[in-house]
Each structure stands twice: as structure tokens, then as C-alpha cells.
Design a protein around this motif. Sequence first.
Motif, PDB file in Angstrom:
ATOM      1  N   SER A 224       0.699  -1.148   0.054  1.00  0.00           N
ATOM      2  CA  SER A 224       0.151   0.109  -0.139  1.00  0.00           C
ATOM      3  C   SER A 224       1.053   1.180   0.104  1.00  0.00           C
ATOM      4  O   SER A 224       0.424   2.305  -0.154  1.00  0.00           O
ATOM      5  CB  SER A 224      -0.992   0.017   1.051  1.00  0.00           C
ATOM      6  OG  SER A 224      -0.195  -0.013   2.276  1.00  0.00           O
ATOM      7  N   PHE A 225       2.303   1.312   0.302  1.00  0.00           N
ATOM      8  CA  PHE A 225       3.174   2.397   0.114  1.00  0.00           C
ATOM      9  C   PHE A 225       3.443   2.632  -1.242  1.00  0.00           C
ATOM     10  O   PHE A 225       3.931   3.816  -1.649  1.00  0.00           O
ATOM     11  CB  PHE A 225       4.327   2.045   0.835  1.00  0.00           C
ATOM     12  CG  PHE A 225       4.153   2.012   2.462  1.00  0.00           C
ATOM     13  CD1 PHE A 225       3.853   3.212   3.093  1.00  0.00           C
ATOM     14  CD2 PHE A 225       4.081   0.696   3.060  1.00  0.00           C
ATOM     15  CE1 PHE A 225       3.651   3.033   4.297  1.00  0.00           C
ATOM     16  CE2 PHE A 225       3.821   0.582   4.080  1.00  0.00           C
ATOM     17  CZ  PHE A 225       3.653   1.615   5.215  1.00  0.00           C
ATOM     18  N   GLY A 226       2.781   1.792  -2.273  1.00  0.00           N
ATOM     19  CA  GLY A 226       2.879   2.341  -3.559  1.00  0.00           C
ATOM     20  C   GLY A 226       4.410   2.767  -3.880  1.00  0.00           C
ATOM     21  O   GLY A 226       5.454   1.947  -3.650  1.00  0.00           O
ATOM     22  N   LEU A 227       4.566   3.661  -4.557  1.00  0.00           N
ATOM     23  CA  LEU A 227       5.980   4.071  -5.219  1.00  0.00           C
ATOM     24  C   LEU A 227       6.903   4.427  -4.242  1.00  0.00           C
ATOM     25  O   LEU A 227       7.999   4.378  -4.251  1.00  0.00           O
ATOM     26  CB  LEU A 227       6.023   5.136  -6.225  1.00  0.00           C
ATOM     27  CG  LEU A 227       5.135   4.638  -7.500  1.00  0.00           C
ATOM     28  CD1 LEU A 227       5.168   6.030  -8.455  1.00  0.00           C
ATOM     29  CD2 LEU A 227       5.604   3.654  -7.997  1.00  0.00           C
ATOM     30  N   LEU A 228       6.533   4.560  -2.907  1.00  0.00           N
ATOM     31  CA  LEU A 228       7.251   4.969  -1.713  1.00  0.00           C
ATOM     32  C   LEU A 228       8.035   3.553  -1.138  1.00  0.00           C
ATOM     33  O   LEU A 228       8.934   3.875  -0.630  1.00  0.00           O
ATOM     34  CB  LEU A 228       6.528   5.289  -0.527  1.00  0.00           C
ATOM     35  CG  LEU A 228       5.647   6.907  -0.707  1.00  0.00           C
ATOM     36  CD1 LEU A 228       4.941   7.112   0.626  1.00  0.00           C
ATOM     37  CD2 LEU A 228       6.912   7.897  -1.040  1.00  0.00           C
ATOM     38  N   ASP A 229       7.697   2.515  -1.776  1.00  0.00           N
ATOM     39  CA  ASP A 229       8.493   1.389  -1.207  1.00  0.00           C
ATOM     40  C   ASP A 229       9.395   1.099  -2.523  1.00  0.00           C
ATOM     41  O   ASP A 229       8.693   0.689  -3.590  1.00  0.00           O
ATOM     42  CB  ASP A 229       7.451   0.363  -0.987  1.00  0.00           C
ATOM     43  CG  ASP A 229       8.036  -1.087  -0.710  1.00  0.00           C
ATOM     44  OD1 ASP A 229       8.221  -1.333   0.532  1.00  0.00           O
ATOM     45  OD2 ASP A 229       8.741  -1.781  -1.534  1.00  0.00           O
ATOM     46  N   ALA A 233       8.208   0.071  -6.076  1.00  0.00           N
ATOM     47  CA  ALA A 233       8.460   1.119  -7.290  1.00  0.00           C
ATOM     48  C   ALA A 233       8.840   0.479  -8.440  1.00  0.00           C
ATOM     49  O   ALA A 233       8.385   0.445  -9.640  1.00  0.00           O
ATOM     50  CB  ALA A 233       9.235   2.119  -6.836  1.00  0.00           C
ATOM     51  N   THR A 234      10.028  -0.436  -8.142  1.00  0.00           N
ATOM     52  CA  THR A 234      10.738  -0.895  -9.171  1.00  0.00           C
ATOM     53  C   THR A 234       9.694  -1.926  -9.875  1.00  0.00           C
ATOM     54  O   THR A 234       9.709  -1.884 -11.060  1.00  0.00           O
ATOM     55  CB  THR A 234      11.803  -1.840  -8.566  1.00  0.00           C
ATOM     56  OG1 THR A 234      12.662  -1.182  -7.739  1.00  0.00           O
ATOM     57  CG2 THR A 234      12.836  -2.393  -9.760  1.00  0.00           C
ATOM     58  N   MET A 235       8.946  -2.844  -9.236  1.00  0.00           N
ATOM     59  CA  MET A 235       8.026  -3.880  -9.803  1.00  0.00           C
ATOM     60  C   MET A 235       7.057  -3.087 -10.858  1.00  0.00           C
ATOM     61  O   MET A 235       6.824  -3.512 -11.780  1.00  0.00           O
ATOM     62  CB  MET A 235       7.413  -4.698  -8.706  1.00  0.00           C
ATOM     63  CG  MET A 235       6.759  -5.984  -9.443  1.00  0.00           C
ATOM     64  SD  MET A 235       5.517  -6.680  -8.040  1.00  0.00           S
ATOM     65  CE  MET A 235       4.437  -5.531  -8.147  1.00  0.00           C
ATOM     66  N   PHE A 236       6.287  -2.017 -10.130  1.00  0.00           N
ATOM     67  CA  PHE A 236       5.351  -1.363 -11.125  1.00  0.00           C
ATOM     68  C   PHE A 236       6.064  -0.565 -12.326  1.00  0.00           C
ATOM     69  O   PHE A 236       5.523  -0.740 -13.372  1.00  0.00           O
ATOM     70  CB  PHE A 236       4.344  -0.530 -10.083  1.00  0.00           C
ATOM     71  CG  PHE A 236       3.397  -1.140  -9.404  1.00  0.00           C
ATOM     72  CD1 PHE A 236       2.490  -1.727  -9.969  1.00  0.00           C
ATOM     73  CD2 PHE A 236       3.371  -1.252  -7.918  1.00  0.00           C
ATOM     74  CE1 PHE A 236       1.196  -2.373  -9.244  1.00  0.00           C
ATOM     75  CE2 PHE A 236       2.507  -1.818  -7.398  1.00  0.00           C
ATOM     76  CZ  PHE A 236       1.261  -2.588  -8.302  1.00  0.00           C
ATOM     77  N   THR A 237       6.957  -0.292 -11.999  1.00  0.00           N
ATOM     78  CA  THR A 237       7.664   0.336 -13.153  1.00  0.00           C
ATOM     79  C   THR A 237       8.071  -0.587 -14.334  1.00  0.00           C
ATOM     80  O   THR A 237       8.093  -0.090 -15.297  1.00  0.00           O
ATOM     81  CB  THR A 237       9.128   1.148 -12.656  1.00  0.00           C
ATOM     82  OG1 THR A 237       8.651   1.930 -11.439  1.00  0.00           O
ATOM     83  CG2 THR A 237       9.491   2.047 -13.558  1.00  0.00           C
ATOM     84  N   MET A 238       8.402  -1.461 -13.814  1.00  0.00           N
ATOM     85  CA  MET A 238       8.701  -2.648 -14.911  1.00  0.00           C
ATOM     86  C   MET A 238       7.357  -3.195 -15.613  1.00  0.00           C
ATOM     87  O   MET A 238       7.518  -3.697 -16.576  1.00  0.00           O
ATOM     88  CB  MET A 238       9.591  -4.024 -14.284  1.00  0.00           C
ATOM     89  CG  MET A 238      10.916  -3.270 -13.713  1.00  0.00           C
ATOM     90  SD  MET A 238      11.777  -2.399 -14.792  1.00  0.00           S
ATOM     91  CE  MET A 238      12.465  -3.831 -15.900  1.00  0.00           C
ATOM     92  N   ALA A 239       6.364  -3.472 -14.774  1.00  0.00           N
ATOM     93  CA  ALA A 239       5.251  -4.284 -15.263  1.00  0.00           C
ATOM     94  C   ALA A 239       4.431  -3.443 -16.408  1.00  0.00           C
ATOM     95  O   ALA A 239       4.289  -4.410 -17.402  1.00  0.00           O
ATOM     96  CB  ALA A 239       4.216  -4.242 -14.002  1.00  0.00           C
ATOM     97  N   GLY A 240       4.559  -2.344 -16.333  1.00  0.00           N
ATOM     98  CA  GLY A 240       4.019  -1.653 -17.489  1.00  0.00           C
ATOM     99  C   GLY A 240       4.536  -1.851 -18.894  1.00  0.00           C
ATOM    100  O   GLY A 240       3.683  -2.334 -19.695  1.00  0.00           O
ATOM    101  N   PRO A 241       5.704  -1.545 -18.795  1.00  0.00           N
ATOM    102  CA  PRO A 241       6.470  -1.680 -20.308  1.00  0.00           C
ATOM    103  C   PRO A 241       6.706  -3.193 -20.323  1.00  0.00           C
ATOM    104  O   PRO A 241       6.624  -3.430 -21.655  1.00  0.00           O
ATOM    105  CB  PRO A 241       7.990  -1.084 -19.984  1.00  0.00           C
ATOM    106  CG  PRO A 241       7.676  -0.146 -18.721  1.00  0.00           C
ATOM    107  CD  PRO A 241       6.443  -0.670 -17.806  1.00  0.00           C
ATOM    108  N   VAL A 265      -4.530  -1.057  -4.624  1.00  0.00           N
ATOM    109  CA  VAL A 265      -3.891  -1.433  -3.332  1.00  0.00           C
ATOM    110  C   VAL A 265      -3.436  -0.433  -2.418  1.00  0.00           C
ATOM    111  O   VAL A 265      -3.352  -0.564  -1.095  1.00  0.00           O
ATOM    112  CB  VAL A 265      -2.627  -2.469  -3.526  1.00  0.00           C
ATOM    113  CG1 VAL A 265      -2.988  -3.718  -4.147  1.00  0.00           C
ATOM    114  CG2 VAL A 265      -1.359  -1.901  -4.476  1.00  0.00           C
ATOM    115  N   GLN A 266      -3.435   0.749  -2.886  1.00  0.00           N
ATOM    116  CA  GLN A 266      -3.293   1.947  -1.912  1.00  0.00           C
ATOM    117  C   GLN A 266      -4.632   2.600  -1.386  1.00  0.00           C
ATOM    118  O   GLN A 266      -4.373   3.508  -0.482  1.00  0.00           O
ATOM    119  CB  GLN A 266      -2.192   2.825  -2.754  1.00  0.00           C
ATOM    120  CG  GLN A 266      -1.212   2.563  -3.195  1.00  0.00           C
ATOM    121  CD  GLN A 266      -0.365   3.565  -4.329  1.00  0.00           C
ATOM    122  OE1 GLN A 266       0.048   4.665  -3.660  1.00  0.00           O
ATOM    123  NE2 GLN A 266      -0.235   3.249  -5.537  1.00  0.00           N
TER     124      GLN A 266
END
Length: 715
Positions: A224-229, A233-241, A265-266
Motif C-alpha cells: 500500500s506504500f506504492g512508489l514509496l516502497d 516502485a521497481t516492480m510497477f515501473t517494470m510491469a507496464g512496459p 492496493v493503495q
Amino acid sequence: MDMKHIRIEIEADGIAVLTLDNADESMNLVSPAFIEEFSAAVEKIATDDAIKGAIVTSGKPAFMAGADLKFLGAAFDKGMTIKDALAFRQAPSDMHRRMETCGKPFVAAINGLALGGGCELVLACHHRVIVDDPKATLGLPEVNVGLLPGSGGTQRLPRMIGVERALSMLTTGEIVSPAEALARGIVDQVVSREALLDAARAWLRGNPDPVRAWDKKGYAPPESFGLLDTKMATMFTMAGPGVSAKTWHNYPAPIAIVATVFEGVQLPFDSALKIEGKHFARLLADPVSRNIIRTTFLNKGKADRLASRPEGFDKTTFRKVGILGAGMMGAGIAFVSAAAGIDVVLIDSSLEFAEKGKAYSAGVLKREIERKRRSQEAADTILSRIHPSVDYADLADVDLVIEAVFEDTAVKADVTKRAAAVIPKTTPFASNTSTLPISGLAEAFERPDDFIGLHFFSPVDRMQLVEVIVGKKTSDATLAKALDFVGQIRKTPIVVRDSRGFYTSRVFQTFIHEGMALLQEGVKPAIIENAAKQAGMPVGPLAVTDEVTIELPMKIVRQAQAEMGTAYTPPVSLEVMRRMLDEFKRPGRKGGAGFYEYAADGKKHLWKGLSDAFPIAKEQPALDEVKKRMLYIQALETARCLEEGVLLNPVDGDLGSVLGWSFPTYTGGTLSLIDTVGLKAFVAECESLAQRHGERFAPSSWLREKAAESDSFYN
Ligand code: NAI
């Protein structure tokens, strides 16, 4: 309320058993009527003090599949707006949420597969017990129809098993076995079939807490910390592309799934459900989901049920077929026939060749046994049905003959006559020719009304489509029998009229010719190949031409020239083909060299000499223009097939393109592509393409008139 989808029993100790059992269908599906009944059942359980909790199970072999796509199809036909789409998902989402928060515990006793909406229902229960049976699979495959799970699935799954694992399942539509579901935390218990209901009862009797983790005060998943974690942050940044790289943005669903999970989830659970609703509605109102569902599910289903079969003829069941030619195609057709329980006489010019044809089935079966898809015993039975032979007398009692010898009129005529001399006088005769007109081949057969084309695709055991070709004299009775056969071997038929290249080969040729035309104009080969793949074609036009060899399209052109003379306009790529064959001696992969170079280790790369042979133009076209040319030329040719009556309806055009040569599913097929662009806009674009690239893009007056009348082929 009169219940047609659920049975409710209240047991002595206050346990309600809800048994999903759709009275009208063999499968439990999520439909508006089901939602109404189930919601009423939840309300009863929530408000009746005598009821302590509930078990949800099914009275069918499966627990529940997903949404009733027939209902969706009707909704698409009316035109799906975002507002309609939002309303569509609200009721099931609310139903699951009410069940989850009503204060009474619900346990899913999963007796068989639970997919899509069925799996979402299971996830919304407070506890999950599943039967120990590999057929009882779980999964959320909505992504495969251009959607995301819209009844809480995108929010419950990550909160239950973690974002990373959930994203992987949601974006790939992965389906898991009970053991795997337990290991991932999707279910709580795996038990024997006999113990299923008692395990559910036992859980309810333990006074379980009917509040889910996410509804407790202070709940926050690690993600739930989203990009603060940093990890998140790495996982979501990679998931889209990551998903875009696989889909080239042609399919909006995987990206929407990543966004839904990331945002959801946030947030507190009810806000997360709203986020899911918005993304779901956008996908449902997008033509891509309509295209995929209409062609690959609804229309494929109708074709599988033999919608094109002429009425008034009794159903034929085939016991024994004769196959002439045990090469690549004959061997494949023998396999699928035997696998469907039909005896096969497999004839070739030598027993060695015929045996080799049978050996193909042995190879396929061996792989199936290794992958645990078939038992040794079942494989042995299938193999024992194939009888290799050189003796035409063995055909004396066959119900159907399928000819798959060399693509040569004289050779075909010879085997046709030899078979005709021995087969029963009522047995239909089919040719698997890929290019020779059926009406011409029928002349070698004494009963041309019993002669038909059954065009299979390679490899036969994996390709779902059969193009059924009706010749000038083919009778309706023969067509009905041929369709019965296709149905019996569980393939999907389309019905087309005889024409040069029939439908599938004719349209597919336009793709490879356009690829070569681009090369001729000086477009970089890598741009041509990549643009095709980015447009969704599985293989670039130059690579696929190498696979079939340049000789094949060349032979088709030469044949047409010989037969039609000046009335035939050869493709613009003729010069490329001629030079590749005569000047550079590069016929394709089989010849060791083509547009690509083939290394000994199986790797390939574009031939370095291509840019000398076809000099690169200074100015390169925009990628979109190249993509458009390669898709539109196929769509236009399909429209011509409809205009000429080669295709009898748009459905077969779409199905044939998607199943026959893997025209991308996001388009829904060659004609749905036009519908998606809009008929009027498509005609205007083609007129402009014709001005820039030549007459082959010019829409016919028939198409222009059609566009003036309507914006769609399907209305
Ligand atoms: P193939 O060359 O692998 O097999 C042809 C077989 O016919 C060989 O085993 C050959 O020994 C046998 N044969 C030739 N003359 C014979 C005769 N007089 N009596 C008995 N057997 C004879 O060819 P393939 O690829 O299986 O093609 C067969 C037919 O299917 C052709 O008409 C082809 O156009 C068509 N087709 C091919 C497709 C493909 O992807 N290869 C796809 C769809 C149709």
C-alpha cells in the motif's frame, strides 16, 4: 422468488447450503438472472437469525465459469457505452461485497473448475475448500477476452497472495491446479471429493470470523506504500512496459490491469472497487473486447455448432475414412480423425510412405503421453485405428475420402478415379488442395455433386480451422455431410465458394505481396518485418514468405497468368519474387537462403545483401503507414471476397482470418477491423492509400455503396 440457478437448503444446525445449478445450461454462468437470485440468497442468509453461515457449492461437474458471453454479445450489438458497462459490473460487484461484509461467514466448497466470475465469487467467500482433482482449476482469464475481472477479483487476489503473484496471474490469465492454488494462498484446504462438504461444515462450526483482513481497522498490505516502497516502485515501473512490449499497445487490458492493481492496493477496499469498476468499464466499452469476444467465442461457438449446415439432412456419423496421400497433411488428417474415434485407411504410393504417415501420429501421441495429456492405453487405441495401405480395395466401405496427394491436377485426377472405382456410390469425396479450383478437380469424379473441398491447415493437429469449399456442382447434402465430419473431428468450419485461392490463401497472399512491395519501394526490411509484428501479425511478411518459399506465391501467380492471360493483374511484388528466385537464387528457408540468412545453429537474420538488391529509399514511411498497409490490404481483399460471394457472410471472413492465418484477435478479424475503423472512414483511408500506393487499395464501387448505406458489416 422462483429460483432457476440456485438451490438453497438450510440444515438443522443453521448451515445454509447454496448449490449453484443452472437449470437451462450445462455450465453455471454469471448472468443477470443468476446475480438476482444469488443476491436474494445472500440477503436471506444475512437477515435470517436462524442461519449461522453458508456453503457455496455447485450441482454440476464444474463449480462455475465466467460471465455468460451470449448476454454480453447481445449487449455489444446494442452498442456498449461506458455508462452501460459501469452498470453491467455494479450488480455482481455489490453482490460479492454484500456477501463479504454481511456478518455471516461464507465458505466456498469448490467441486470443479472456477474461472473468471466463478473464481471471483470464490475469492469473495471467507474461506475456500477445494476438491483434490486436477480438473478443478482456478483462474481469472478475463485478460484473454480483452477485459479484467470486474467483480473485485483485481483487488481481492493481490490482498490474498501479494501484488507480484497476483499481477502475473491477472496479466497472463494463468489457470492453476488445486495444489498450486493452495501453495499460492488462493485456497485454504484441498480435500477429497467425499470430504468436501464436511470440511466446509467443519469450518463453519468453528465460529469463524466473518470479517476479511482488509475490512479490519488498521489493515494495510505491504504494497500500500506504492512508489514509496522501493521494491514496489521497481516492480510497477517494470510491469507496464513489460506487458506493452508483448502486446504493442494493441490490447488495452494488461495495462489496465497493472493500473487497477497499482491504484487499488493503495486505497481502502471500497474505493479500490470503484477504481476497478472504472477500468473495467473502459475495457468493456472498448471495441477490442467486443472484437475478441464476438469472433473467438460467440461466432466460433456458432461455427462449431455448424451454423452454416444446410437444413433438412440427417446427421452423418463417420466410422471410417480413406485418406489418399500420407504426407504432411494426410498424416495430420489421419491423426485428428483417429483421435476422434474414426477408423482410417491411409493410402500412399508405397507402403513405406503410408507407414511413415502413421508414424507421425505415433510421434504426436508420444509427446502427449509425456505431457500427461493422454494415457498410453488411449494412445494405443488411436494408433490402432490407422491402417496404412497401398491397396485401393481397402476403401470399399469408407464413409468419406479425403485426398491429400501432391498439388498436381493430373496426380489428383488419377487417385480420384482409382478411389471412385471402389468406394460406395454414396460416399462423398473431398480434396485438401490449397490452390486448385474444386470445380475443376471435381471433373475427375463421376459424381461431382458429391465432391467438396476440405482445406486443412498445417499442422493439422494444432490448427483449429477447416475451410470447406463448395464447388459449382457440390450439393447441399454433401456440404451437410462435410460439416458433420468437421464437427466430429472437433474443428471449426467456415464455408466458402470456389475461387482462386479460395478465401484464406487468397487474402493471406495479399499480406506477403504487400511486404515485398514495400521492399521494392525501398522501405527498410527491418521496418517491414517489425511493423507487421507491431500490427499484431505473428510473423513478418518476408519471414513467412521464406517459410512457404518464394516459389509458392510465384507458382500461384504463374498459374493465374496462364489461365487468365491479360485479364489478370499480377501483384506489384512480381519483380521482387523473380529477382530473388532467378538472380539471387534465394528461394526461402528450404533452399537454405531467402530474405533471411539461415545459420547452421537454426538462428536467422535478414540477408545483408537485401539493401543492395533493393536499395533503401532516403525517405522512410511512418511506421503507422506501413502497419496500415499490411492490415488494410487483407481487409480489402476480404471485402472483395464478400462482394464476389466467395464468402457468404462476414462471420466466416473474421473467423477464417483469425483461426486460419492468425490475423490479430484484437481486430476481431479482417472485416471486424473495417467495422472498428468504421466502414466510411475505412473507404476514405483506402482511397487515400490508393492515391499514394496504387490501384490495389482502391475500394470497389460495391464497398463505397455499402459504406454510404451503413458503417458496419455486422448490422
Ligand atoms: P506432401 O508432399 O507432404 O505429401 C503428399 C503425399 O502424397 C506424399 O506422401 C506422396 O508420396 C503422396 N502421393 C503423391 N502421389 C501419390 C499417388 N499417386 N498415390 C498416392 N500417394 C501419392 O504434401 P502436403 O504438404 O501434405 O500436401 C498435400 C496436399 O495438401 C496438397 O494438395 C497441398 O496443396 C495441400 N495442402 C498443403 C498444406 C501445407 O501447408 N503443406 C496446407 C493445406 C493444403
